[in-house]
Design an enzyme around this catalytic site. Structure first.
Site, PDB file in Angstrom:
ATOM      1  CE  LYS A  18      -3.264  -2.446   3.020  1.00 39.84           C
ATOM      2  NZ  LYS A  18      -3.885  -2.466   4.360  1.00 39.84           N
ATOM      3  CE  LYS A  65      -3.343   1.762   5.084  1.00 40.75           C
ATOM      4  NZ  LYS A  65      -2.578   1.014   6.092  1.00 40.75           N
ATOM      5  NE  ARG A  91       5.537  -0.792   9.538  1.00 42.82           N
ATOM      6  CZ  ARG A  91       5.017  -1.920   9.069  1.00 42.82           C
ATOM      7  NH1 ARG A  91       4.795  -2.932   9.904  1.00 42.82           N
ATOM      8  NH2 ARG A  91       4.706  -2.069   7.796  1.00 42.82           N
ATOM      9  CB  VAL A 124       8.475   0.156   5.322  1.00 43.32           C
ATOM     10  CG1 VAL A 124       7.908   1.271   4.450  1.00 43.32           C
ATOM     11  CG2 VAL A 124       9.815  -0.315   4.769  1.00 43.32           C
TER      12      VAL A 124
END
Length: 337
Positions: free
Chosen positions: A102, A193, A257, A281
């Site tokens: 994503k 998002k 995250r 990440v």
């Protein structure tokens, strides 16, 4: 069904574990030492510690062509930065292909203001349009999927064969997979998002309250929808799993995250310190500028995303970023561009 999963990170491992009880699954790791360690311990210690891999799951490295020989579905579980290379390597594959990443690809020329990163389906259209491909997305933390906790995802592709293959592969007792042909909307939701979750993390880190968090999520959804509509998506997609669903999870979940980045910035950490502390990440950090750049080019107003970019660039402090939003002139509540 024979499935090959490229990438032995948390998400690739989680889906491989989920499907291994019902299908013949191979989990391919780029690093031979990692593959050997996972196969020997029957555990992905780095990404999913404490989770025993099912005996039926094959873990291997080496020749990728051999690993996916005869596969009826190829799942690419790599970060966005590696997707272009993976799709190029898959040219000529006749089986359905799906990616899990994503966000947006890093700009090919970071020094050029005119250069911006692409969404995954745009990369696909550039490098391997002959592939039958799509994306599996939605509100999901890898740890919970691997543990068999109830989860719902969306399989998006213009090709019915890809959507059907993903449903057959992963729909089961604890994981529901819905089909959608609006790949643009699903991918916009998955990218934006992450940016908005940084904002809600900042909100929570500054203890602004639940009212403020709810406002950010709601107005963030409006920004996401406006941006998606300008790119050709359908509005209803953003009320589904890849839009509202993924936004709520990423903006509020303690495993997020991107939310953690916002929390750490609110606590006074630098961006470099925040990213380094994650160990993995946080795509929102890398795609925020591209989202804002493309929105400006399309004439789409995204003040929350703009504030996040100013924060990440160091042009605004956490408090100033909040003030830039609360001090805006009143406008009608609207989703349309």
């Amino acid at each position: 069904m024979k499935i090959c999963v490229h990438g032995a990170g948390a998400w690739g491992t989680a889906l491989a574990v989920n499907a291994a009880g019902r299908h013949e699954v191979t989990l391919w790791a780029r690093d031979a030492a990692q593959a050997e360690a996972i196969a020997k311990a029957r555990e992905n210690v780095r990404y999913l510690p404490g989770l025993a891999l099912p005996p039926a799951l094959t873990v291997r490295a080496g020749d990728l062509h051999q690993a996916r020989a005869g596969a009826e579905l190829v799942v690419v579980a790599t970060p966005m930065a590696a997707l272009r290379q993976q799709l190029m390597a898959l040219r000529g594959t006749t089986a359905p292909v799906a990616w899990l990443c994503k966000g947006v690809e890093p700009a090919l020329d970071a020094s050029s203001p005119a250069s911006y990163g692409l969404l995954a389906h745009e990369i696909w259209g550039q490098v391997a349009p002959e592939l039958m491909a799509g994306v599996l997305s939605g509100p999901s933390f890898a740890q919970e999927v691997a543990e068999g906790r109830p989860t719902a995802l969306v399989a998006a592709s213009p090709h019915a064969a890809v959507r059907d293959a993903l449903v057959e592969a992963f729909h089961g007792p604890a994981l529901r997979v819905y089909a959608n042909d609006d790949i643009v909307g699903v991918e916009v939701g998955g990218a934006v998002k992450n940016v908005l979750a940084i904002a809600t993390g900042l909100c929570d880190g500054l203890a602004l309250g639940l009212n403020a968090r709810a406002a950010l999520i709601t107005r963030g959804l409006a920004e996401m929808t406006r941006f998606g509509l300008a790119l050709g998506a359908r509005a209803e997609t953003f009320m589904g799993l890849s839009g509202l669903g993924d936004l709520v999870l990423t903006a509020t979940g303690d495993l997020s995250r991107n939310r953690k980045v916002g929390l750490l910035l609110a606590q006074g950490h630098t961006l470099a310190q925040a990213v380094a502390s994650l160990g993995h990440v946080a795509e929102g950090v890398y795609c925020a500028r591209t989202v804002v750049q493309r929105a400006r080019g399309l004439g789409v107003e995204m003040p929350i995303a703009e504030g996040v970019v100013a924060l990440l660039d160091g042009r605004l402090s956490p408090q100033e970023a909040v003030a830039s939003l609360t001090g805006r002139d009143p406008v009608p509540e609207s989703v349309r561009p």
